[in-house]
Design a protein around this motif. Structure first.
Motif, PDB file in Angstrom:
ATOM      1  N   ARG A 107       0.833  -1.208   0.000  1.00 38.63           N
ATOM      2  CA  ARG A 107       0.000   0.000   0.000  1.00 38.63           C
ATOM      3  C   ARG A 107       0.865   1.253   0.000  1.00 38.63           C
ATOM      4  N   GLN A 108       1.966   1.227   0.754  1.00 40.66           N
ATOM      5  CA  GLN A 108       2.875   2.380   0.771  1.00 40.66           C
ATOM      6  C   GLN A 108       3.479   2.608  -0.614  1.00 40.66           C
ATOM      7  N   PHE A 109       3.903   1.532  -1.271  1.00 34.93           N
ATOM      8  CA  PHE A 109       4.473   1.650  -2.615  1.00 34.93           C
ATOM      9  C   PHE A 109       3.426   2.165  -3.596  1.00 34.93           C
ATOM     10  N   TYR A 110       2.199   1.640  -3.484  1.00 35.81           N
ATOM     11  CA  TYR A 110       1.119   2.106  -4.361  1.00 35.81           C
ATOM     12  C   TYR A 110       0.862   3.602  -4.144  1.00 35.81           C
ATOM     13  N   ASN A 111       0.712   4.013  -2.881  1.00 37.66           N
ATOM     14  CA  ASN A 111       0.422   5.421  -2.598  1.00 37.66           C
ATOM     15  C   ASN A 111       1.563   6.337  -3.041  1.00 37.66           C
ATOM     16  N   ASP A 112       2.808   5.876  -2.890  1.00 32.18           N
ATOM     17  CA  ASP A 112       3.953   6.662  -3.386  1.00 32.18           C
ATOM     18  C   ASP A 112       3.886   6.804  -4.904  1.00 32.18           C
ATOM     19  N   SER A 113       3.521   5.724  -5.585  1.00 32.26           N
ATOM     20  CA  SER A 113       3.420   5.747  -7.049  1.00 32.26           C
ATOM     21  C   SER A 113       2.283   6.655  -7.507  1.00 32.26           C
ATOM     22  N   VAL A 114       1.180   6.624  -6.779  1.00 34.52           N
ATOM     23  CA  VAL A 114       0.043   7.510  -7.084  1.00 34.52           C
ATOM     24  C   VAL A 114       0.453   8.966  -6.911  1.00 34.52           C
ATOM     25  N   MET A 115       1.164   9.264  -5.828  1.00 36.64           N
ATOM     26  CA  MET A 115       1.606  10.643  -5.592  1.00 36.64           C
ATOM     27  C   MET A 115       2.536  11.121  -6.702  1.00 36.64           C
ATOM     28  N   GLU A 116       3.419  10.245  -7.144  1.00 38.16           N
ATOM     29  CA  GLU A 116       4.330  10.604  -8.237  1.00 38.16           C
ATOM     30  C   GLU A 116       3.537  10.933  -9.505  1.00 38.16           C
ATOM     31  N   TYR A 117       2.563  10.090  -9.835  1.00 40.75           N
ATOM     32  CA  TYR A 117       1.733  10.309 -11.024  1.00 40.75           C
ATOM     33  C   TYR A 117       0.944  11.607 -10.897  1.00 40.75           C
ATOM     34  N   ASN A 118       0.258  11.777  -9.761  1.00 41.62           N
ATOM     35  CA  ASN A 118      -0.581  12.965  -9.583  1.00 41.62           C
ATOM     36  C   ASN A 118       0.237  14.245  -9.615  1.00 41.62           C
ATOM     37  N   THR A 119       1.381  14.238  -8.957  1.00 41.59           N
ATOM     38  CA  THR A 119       2.236  15.425  -8.927  1.00 41.59           C
ATOM     39  C   THR A 119       2.724  15.769 -10.325  1.00 41.59           C
ATOM     40  N   TYR A 120       3.149  14.757 -11.063  1.00 43.05           N
ATOM     41  CA  TYR A 120       3.621  15.008 -12.425  1.00 43.05           C
ATOM     42  C   TYR A 120       2.479  15.515 -13.305  1.00 43.05           C
ATOM     43  N   ARG A 121       1.314  14.880 -13.207  1.00 40.73           N
ATOM     44  CA  ARG A 121       0.165  15.250 -14.041  1.00 40.73           C
ATOM     45  C   ARG A 121      -0.306  16.677 -13.763  1.00 40.73           C
ATOM     46  N   GLN A 122      -0.229  17.097 -12.493  1.00 39.45           N
ATOM     47  CA  GLN A 122      -0.714  18.416 -12.101  1.00 39.45           C
ATOM     48  C   GLN A 122       0.288  19.539 -12.352  1.00 39.45           C
ATOM     49  N   SER A 123       1.553  19.177 -12.518  1.00 37.94           N
ATOM     50  CA  SER A 123       2.605  20.189 -12.647  1.00 37.94           C
ATOM     51  C   SER A 123       2.575  20.847 -14.028  1.00 37.94           C
ATOM     52  N   PHE A 124       3.060  22.074 -14.064  1.00 38.27           N
ATOM     53  CA  PHE A 124       3.169  22.803 -15.330  1.00 38.27           C
ATOM     54  C   PHE A 124       4.478  22.415 -16.010  1.00 38.27           C
ATOM     55  N   PRO A 125       4.508  22.192 -17.310  1.00 39.75           N
ATOM     56  CA  PRO A 125       3.447  22.355 -18.302  1.00 39.75           C
ATOM     57  C   PRO A 125       2.658  21.064 -18.579  1.00 39.75           C
ATOM     58  N   GLN A 126       2.928  19.986 -17.821  1.00 35.68           N
ATOM     59  CA  GLN A 126       2.241  18.722 -18.082  1.00 35.68           C
ATOM     60  C   GLN A 126       0.714  18.874 -17.994  1.00 35.68           C
ATOM     61  N   ASN A 127       0.247  19.751 -17.077  1.00 36.96           N
ATOM     62  CA  ASN A 127      -1.196  19.916 -16.908  1.00 36.96           C
ATOM     63  C   ASN A 127      -1.864  20.471 -18.163  1.00 36.96           C
ATOM     64  N   LEU A 128      -1.094  21.101 -19.038  1.00 39.86           N
ATOM     65  CA  LEU A 128      -1.641  21.617 -20.299  1.00 39.86           C
ATOM     66  C   LEU A 128      -1.912  20.487 -21.298  1.00 39.86           C
ATOM     67  N   PHE A 129      -1.200  19.385 -21.149  1.00 40.33           N
ATOM     68  CA  PHE A 129      -1.286  18.291 -22.124  1.00 40.33           C
ATOM     69  C   PHE A 129      -1.936  17.021 -21.590  1.00 40.33           C
ATOM     70  N   SER A 130      -1.980  16.871 -20.261  1.00 36.89           N
ATOM     71  CA  SER A 130      -2.423  15.589 -19.694  1.00 36.89           C
ATOM     72  C   SER A 130      -3.835  15.207 -20.144  1.00 36.89           C
ATOM     73  N   SER A 131      -4.753  16.147 -20.162  1.00 39.05           N
ATOM     74  CA  SER A 131      -6.117  15.828 -20.597  1.00 39.05           C
ATOM     75  C   SER A 131      -6.155  15.425 -22.065  1.00 39.05           C
ATOM     76  N   LEU A 132      -5.335  16.094 -22.882  1.00 41.35           N
ATOM     77  CA  LEU A 132      -5.275  15.741 -24.300  1.00 41.35           C
ATOM     78  C   LEU A 132      -4.791  14.310 -24.498  1.00 41.35           C
ATOM     79  N   PHE A 133      -3.967  13.841 -23.578  1.00 43.70           N
ATOM     80  CA  PHE A 133      -3.411  12.493 -23.677  1.00 43.70           C
ATOM     81  C   PHE A 133      -4.253  11.454 -22.931  1.00 43.70           C
ATOM     82  N   GLY A 134      -5.433  11.845 -22.450  1.00 44.97           N
ATOM     83  CA  GLY A 134      -6.332  10.902 -21.786  1.00 44.97           C
ATOM     84  C   GLY A 134      -6.131  10.773 -20.290  1.00 44.97           C
ATOM     85  N   HIS A 135      -5.292  11.595 -19.725  1.00 40.53           N
ATOM     86  CA  HIS A 135      -5.044  11.565 -18.273  1.00 40.53           C
ATOM     87  C   HIS A 135      -5.858  12.695 -17.644  1.00 40.53           C
TER      88      HIS A 135
END
Length: 199
Positions: free
Chosen positions: A145-173
């Motif tokens: 669970r700790q590994f999963y939650n760490d992996s989720v945080m990595e994904y969410n942080t990357y997806r929300q960060s600029f400029p990724q947040n400009l493209f993530s929705s276009l890529f289905g995220h």
């Protein structure tokens, strides 16, 4: 010369956008793989619980309701896990696991309290073995669970960060992944507290 520089800039921009896409895919696959580790350990625990209840039945004949609540909570948690297994990217499915796990943990906690009234259970070799396996599995669940939650945080942080947040929705995220949260106050109480290993 200017066209050359513009061309290089466009190529660099395209390569950067491709790298964003690839990193989103990588981090999403990482948390989905991490979920599969939780899936394996939770299934193992769900498989052990009927053996726990079956062994306890011989000693706790007058505690039918307690045992039935454990089995009902186990069945509900198992069903929620199957649903989440089909789509680990669905936050509602992950939240369903968390809620079902909290109910199961409460049922087992109540089982442990009732079991204190039946000291003969502690001497039962089959019960001791099941509890040791549950304890080991519980530790593996915590690490997974700790590994999963760490992996989720990595994904969410990357997806929300600029400029990724400009493209993530276009890529289905289009949404954040959900953390898997259990209420720590309802953790399963295992052998050291019950005295199974030290007796």
């Amino acid at each position: 010369m200017m066209k050359y520089l513009v061309g290089i800039g466009l190529i660099a921009g395209v390569l950067y956008i491709i790298s964003i896409f690839n990193r989103l895919v990588l981090t999403k696959n990482r948390y989905i793989n991490a979920f599969s580790q939780i899936d394996v350990q939770l299934k193992r625990r769900y498989d052990l619980i009927p053996a726990l209840v079956e062994t306890a039945k011989h000693y706790m004949e007058h505690e039918k309701n307690t045992l039935e609540r454990v089995i009902a909570a186990r069945n509900s948690a198992s069903q929620n896990l199957r649903h989440a297994h089909q789509n680990p990217s669905d936050p509602a499915a992950i939240a369903g696991i968390g809620a079902a796990e909290n109910t199961l943990r409460q049922a087992i906690s109540n089982f442990n309290v009732v079991m204190e009234n039946y000291p003969a259970i502690k001497a039962d070799g089959a019960m001791r073995q099941v509890m040791e396996e549950l304890s080991t599995t519980e530790n593996k669940i915590a690490f997974a669970r700790q590994f999963y939650n760490d992996s989720v945080m990595e994904y969410n942080t990357y997806r929300q960060s600029f400029p990724q947040n400009l493209f993530s929705s276009l890529f289905g995220h289009t949404r954040d992944a959900a953390l898997l949260e259990f209420e720590d106050a309802q953790e399963i109480k295992l052998p050291p507290k019950l005295g199974f290993l030290g007796e």
